[in-house]
Design a protein around this motif. Structure first.
Motif, mmCIF file in Angstrom:
data_model
loop_
_atom_site.group_PDB
_atom_site.id
_atom_site.type_symbol
_atom_site.label_atom_id
_atom_site.label_comp_id
_atom_site.label_asym_id
_atom_site.label_seq_id
_atom_site.Cartn_x
_atom_site.Cartn_y
_atom_site.Cartn_z
ATOM 1 N N ALA A 11 -1.285 -4.373 -0.425
ATOM 2 C CA ALA A 11 -0.968 -3.183 -0.418
ATOM 3 C C ALA A 11 0.617 -2.879 -0.855
ATOM 4 O O ALA A 11 1.117 -2.165 -1.358
ATOM 5 C CB ALA A 11 -1.287 -2.381 0.666
ATOM 6 N N GLN A 12 1.429 -3.811 0.050
ATOM 7 C CA GLN A 12 2.834 -3.672 -0.218
ATOM 8 C C GLN A 12 3.335 -4.570 -1.178
ATOM 9 O O GLN A 12 2.816 -6.015 -1.052
ATOM 10 C CB GLN A 12 3.629 -3.539 1.220
ATOM 11 N N ALA A 67 10.164 1.451 0.896
ATOM 12 C CA ALA A 67 8.969 1.404 0.525
ATOM 13 C C ALA A 67 8.378 2.437 -0.127
ATOM 14 O O ALA A 67 7.673 2.258 -1.103
ATOM 15 C CB ALA A 67 8.414 1.038 2.038
ATOM 16 N N TYR A 68 8.721 3.724 0.232
ATOM 17 C CA TYR A 68 8.105 4.633 -0.191
ATOM 18 C C TYR A 68 8.902 4.987 -1.744
ATOM 19 O O TYR A 68 8.149 5.335 -2.758
ATOM 20 C CB TYR A 68 8.363 6.035 0.532
ATOM 21 N N GLU A 71 7.331 2.287 -4.113
ATOM 22 C CA GLU A 71 5.656 2.835 -4.622
ATOM 23 C C GLU A 71 5.584 4.024 -5.355
ATOM 24 O O GLU A 71 4.877 3.867 -6.431
ATOM 25 C CB GLU A 71 4.769 2.909 -3.278
ATOM 26 N N ALA A 72 6.438 4.888 -5.120
ATOM 27 C CA ALA A 72 6.520 6.138 -5.844
ATOM 28 C C ALA A 72 7.113 5.992 -7.314
ATOM 29 O O ALA A 72 6.496 6.329 -8.274
ATOM 30 C CB ALA A 72 7.369 7.193 -5.152
ATOM 31 N N ARG A 74 6.801 3.194 -8.859
ATOM 32 C CA ARG A 74 5.741 2.481 -9.739
ATOM 33 C C ARG A 74 4.511 3.254 -9.841
ATOM 34 O O ARG A 74 3.585 2.770 -10.412
ATOM 35 C CB ARG A 74 5.303 1.051 -8.968
ATOM 36 N N GLY A 75 4.576 4.599 -9.185
ATOM 37 C CA GLY A 75 3.433 5.577 -9.341
ATOM 38 C C GLY A 75 2.021 4.941 -8.796
ATOM 39 O O GLY A 75 1.046 5.088 -9.119
ATOM 40 N N GLU A 76 2.280 3.958 -7.376
ATOM 41 C CA GLU A 76 1.235 3.682 -7.143
ATOM 42 C C GLU A 76 0.647 4.184 -5.894
ATOM 43 O O GLU A 76 -0.175 3.460 -4.827
ATOM 44 C CB GLU A 76 1.414 2.016 -6.846
ATOM 45 N N ILE A 77 1.053 5.375 -5.488
ATOM 46 C CA ILE A 77 0.371 6.065 -4.301
ATOM 47 C C ILE A 77 -0.126 7.493 -4.868
ATOM 48 O O ILE A 77 0.209 8.290 -5.472
ATOM 49 C CB ILE A 77 1.495 6.520 -3.476
ATOM 50 N N ASN A 78 -1.578 7.746 -4.483
ATOM 51 C CA ASN A 78 -2.278 8.846 -4.563
ATOM 52 C C ASN A 78 -3.065 8.894 -3.593
ATOM 53 O O ASN A 78 -3.535 8.211 -2.564
ATOM 54 C CB ASN A 78 -2.725 8.953 -5.999
#
Lengths: 78, 503
Positions: A11-12, A67-68, A71-72, A74-78
């Motif tokens: 995930a990370q 970390a945030y 992810e943000a 790379r657009g990988e959080i939703n």
């Protein structure tokens, strides 16, 4: 294994996982905090033992922000 | 007294106006229990902080910094490490919560372990462990109102006033449920931690620049961390930070924050927003406490350091503001605790055995919250000398939820036998050891009872995972849960890659 598949498993990103592990080690490893026990050598007026705890906490806080942002970005959080 | 009580009255009125203007109506139980899963990162961050740092931070931990020194910084270490844990569990917990309509922490355990009974056990542990902290929070208001009355009220009279005010505040918590809690947390959090940090920094500057107070004049004992050869034992601090970190997300009123967000993105962003403020608040409060130990009158009453220094530095107006800040923090914790407990009584205890519709669930939650408020208010007015010990004991007990909770999220193999057996054995071990060796275990190098209970708990969970294989259907069901999270994650990854492809 293609990079995309590896990403799905973890995930990370690896550097974030490594940083989170480092947070736990520097906060929890007894030999580290034993080394600062009673050390009141001042740096800018603040004893080293106080700076140790501040440094541990700052490192942890920065790891979460990084970390945030990673992810943000790379657009990988939703 | 007019100034100090006037500040409190104005603040209370502002919070009530904010709640009234928000015009909340509880449409269904999801709305009442988790605010309709609708909150963005700003609300999530402030709501977490306002529940995590109660008013007792200013008295108990400010006092610990003043009396014991640098060891008090362990609270900051685990308060930030626990957010790392939140960052890691955010995705699976939110996805399962949204997909399966989960409202509480026991809901998640029941889903993962396919057991109705684990829901009851987890709810009982959570509710029983939370009550001492609620009562302690109400009693802490006694100190607040004694200072606000400038010593006119006796401590017991001040406790009654504090309990009456916090109980009155619960009228809106009962009426409005989680949405009311989160909205008021935002306003209370700004007062408690943003204005609180500004006041703390101002008071530190006053002590250093005007009173010539520095770290150099503190005695050596204030810089000691229990290590090899210490009375507590070399693993004492390790145990405090470890149990605090993993225990943080075992409290029902903290865990439910994972269900109130409008998505994984909001949860992760809320973590990034909360940590700088948490860091600034923790560092300034604990440094303030250590330096404040040298202010006249603090050594005799270290838990009052916040009020003593505020009054000396800024007179009645600053004392009034100091009172408002502690009340703001206290309200956030009490509201969150009472709301989460009410939801658990309805959802995990009564609703676990009777088939209730949405309206009945909300009514039972409201009755539960009212009953809890009355019970805690009554207990807070009693003389309970062992309450703090009970609260510490409760902490050692609540962390036993951690094994099924975290391993259940990240490891497919665990089963209901190991989850229930480990949790009960760990809870009993922790309580027995805490009663025999309060504080820490001298024969275990300073480990706390909860840490030893956790090891027992973990051993049973892992052993049962290998000794009692699950049926094929159960294996398939659990695989499906984990696959769901992987699918949602891969969808997010794929979406991001499509979005970043050149046209």
């Amino acid at each position: 294994m293609p990079a995309f598949k590896r990403d799905l498993r973890n995930a990370q990103p690896r550097w974030v996982s490594a940083w989170f592990c480092a947070d736990a080690i520097i906060a929890l490893a007894p030999p580290l905090y034993w080394a600062f026990d009673g050390d009141r050598t001042p740096i800018l007026g603040v004893p080293v033992v106080v700076l140790y705890f501040i440094a541990v906490s700052t490192c942890t806080a920065l790891s979460i922000i990084a970390a945030y942002l990673s992810e943000a970005f790379r657009g990988e959080i939703n | 007294m007019l100034i100090t009580f006037g500040c409190i009255a104005i603040f209370f009125a502002v919070i009530v106006v904010i709640l009234q203007l928000s015009g909340i109506r509880d449409r269904d139980f999801t709305e009442y229990a988790v605010g309709g899963r609708s909150f963005g990162p700003g609300y999530q961050a402030m709501s977490f902080l306002n529940t995590w740092y109660p008013g007792a931070m200013f008295t108990a931990f400010g006092g610990m910094a003043a009396s014991a020194g640098v060891i008090s910084f362990y609270v900051l270490s685990y308060s930030l490490l626990t957010v790392v844990l939140m960052y890691l569990i955010a995705r699976p917990v939110w996805i399962w919560g949204k997909t399966f309509g989960l409202h509480t922490q026991p809901d998640l355990l029941a889903l993962r372990f396919n057991s109705r009974h684990i829901k009851t056990i987890a709810a009982v542990i959570g509710i029983a462990s939370g009550i001492p902290w609620l009562v302690l929070g109400m009693q802490a208001l006694g100190t607040l109102f004694q200072y606000m009355s400038l010593g006119t009220l006796s401590f017991s009279e001040a406790v009654i006033v504090g309990v009456a005010i916090i109980a009155l505040r619960q009228v809106w918590t009962v009426r409005m449920g989680m949405r009311g809690v989160v909205i008021s947390d935002f306003a209370q959090g700004i007062v408690a931690y943003v204005i609180g940090v500004i006041v703390l920094l101002g008071l530190i500057a006053w002590m250093v620049l005007s009173q010539d107070i520095t770290f150099s004049s503190l005695d050596d004992a204030k810089f000691a961390i229990p290590s090899l050869g210490s009375k507590e034992g070399p693993l004492y601090v390790f145990s405090l930070i470890l149990t605090g970190t993993i225990g943080g997300w075992c409290w029902p009123y903290i865990f439910v924050r994972l269900f109130t967000a409008d998505g994984v993105h909001s949860l992760k962003k809320s973590a990034a927003l909360a940590v700088p403020l948490s860091l600034a608040f923790g560092v300034s409060l604990l440094m303030f406490g250590m330096l404040g130990a040298q202010v006249q009158g603090v050594s005799a009453a270290p838990n009052d350091v916040w009020f003593i220094v505020a009054q000396k530095a800024g007179g009645l107006w600053l004392l009034g503001l100091a009172g408002v800040i502690v009340l703001a923090a206290s309200m956030g914790h009490a509201d969150g605790n009472i709301q989460a407990t009410g939801a658990q009584i309805a959802n995990d205890l009564v609703g676990n055995y009777w088939n209730l519709d949405q309206r009945q669930l909300i009514i039972i939650a409201k009755i539960g919250m009212l009953a809890l408020t009355i019970l805690a208010s009554w207990l807070a007015c009693l003389d309970l000398p062992a309450l703090f010990q009970l609260a510490v004991l409760a902490y050692q007990g609540i962390i036993q939820l951690a094994v099924p909770q975290f391993l259940g999220i990240f490891w497919k193999r665990g089963n209901t036998y190991g989850a229930i057996g480990g949790m009960v054995a760990g809870f009993v071990t922790a309580i027995v050891l805490e009663l025999i060796y309060p504080g820490y275990l001298p024969w275990a190098f300073g480990l706390t009872s909860g840490a030893v209970g956790l090891a027992v708990n973990l051993a049973i969970y892992v052993a049962a995972a290998y000794l009692f294989p699950r049926s094929g259907a159960e294996q398939q069901r659990v695989d499906g849960l984990f696959k769901l999270v992987e699918e949602k994650q891969s969808a997010a990854f794929a979406g991001s890659r499509v979005a970043t492809q050149p046209a």
